[in-house]
Design a protein around this motif. Sequence first.
Motif, PDB file in Angstrom:
ATOM      1  N   CYS A 296       0.836  -1.200   0.000  1.00  0.00           N
ATOM      2  CA  CYS A 296       0.000   0.000   0.000  1.00  0.00           C
ATOM      3  C   CYS A 296       0.871   1.250   0.000  1.00  0.00           C
ATOM      4  O   CYS A 296       2.005   1.235   0.463  1.00  0.00           O
TER       5      CYS A 296
ATOM      6  N   THR B  14      -3.566   3.650   0.883  1.00  0.00           N
ATOM      7  CA  THR B  14      -4.340   3.133  -0.236  1.00  0.00           C
ATOM      8  C   THR B  14      -3.655   1.882  -0.760  1.00  0.00           C
ATOM      9  O   THR B  14      -2.447   1.879  -0.989  1.00  0.00           O
TER      10      THR B  14
ATOM     11  N   TYR C 238      -8.604   0.751   1.072  1.00  0.00           N
ATOM     12  CA  TYR C 238      -7.834   1.804   1.731  1.00  0.00           C
ATOM     13  C   TYR C 238      -8.166   1.798   3.222  1.00  0.00           C
ATOM     14  O   TYR C 238      -9.072   1.095   3.677  1.00  0.00           O
TER      15      TYR C 238
END
Length: 105
Positions: free
Chosen positions: A42, A59, A65
């Motif tokens: 992420c 995210t 997210y």
Amino acid sequence: MLDRLQPGQWEVRDRELAGGRTRLCIDNGRRLIQIRHMRDLCRSFTLQDTPDMVTVHYTCPGNGYGQTSIRFESAQLVQLETQGIAQSLPFNLRAEVRRLGPCPS
């Protein structure tokens, strides 16, 4: 702040789910940021970073997210709040996270 947390086995106690406990082994406190996306790669953006609190928005392309706030109480105890979307489903977790000791072999 997260660098002050000790590596080892930690227990995540969900404040809103009676008996909701999970154990995990971490090598550093940063692993707690993506507690619902532990295995995902992420991108993250730090919104707040003080000696006692960190808030990070992240995210995960293709898997949602989250936004996590961690409040430092000691090197073995933090308060965690995280919410977001994982695997197309919403999540919201408020938990006490406490170090139990070293990770089992």
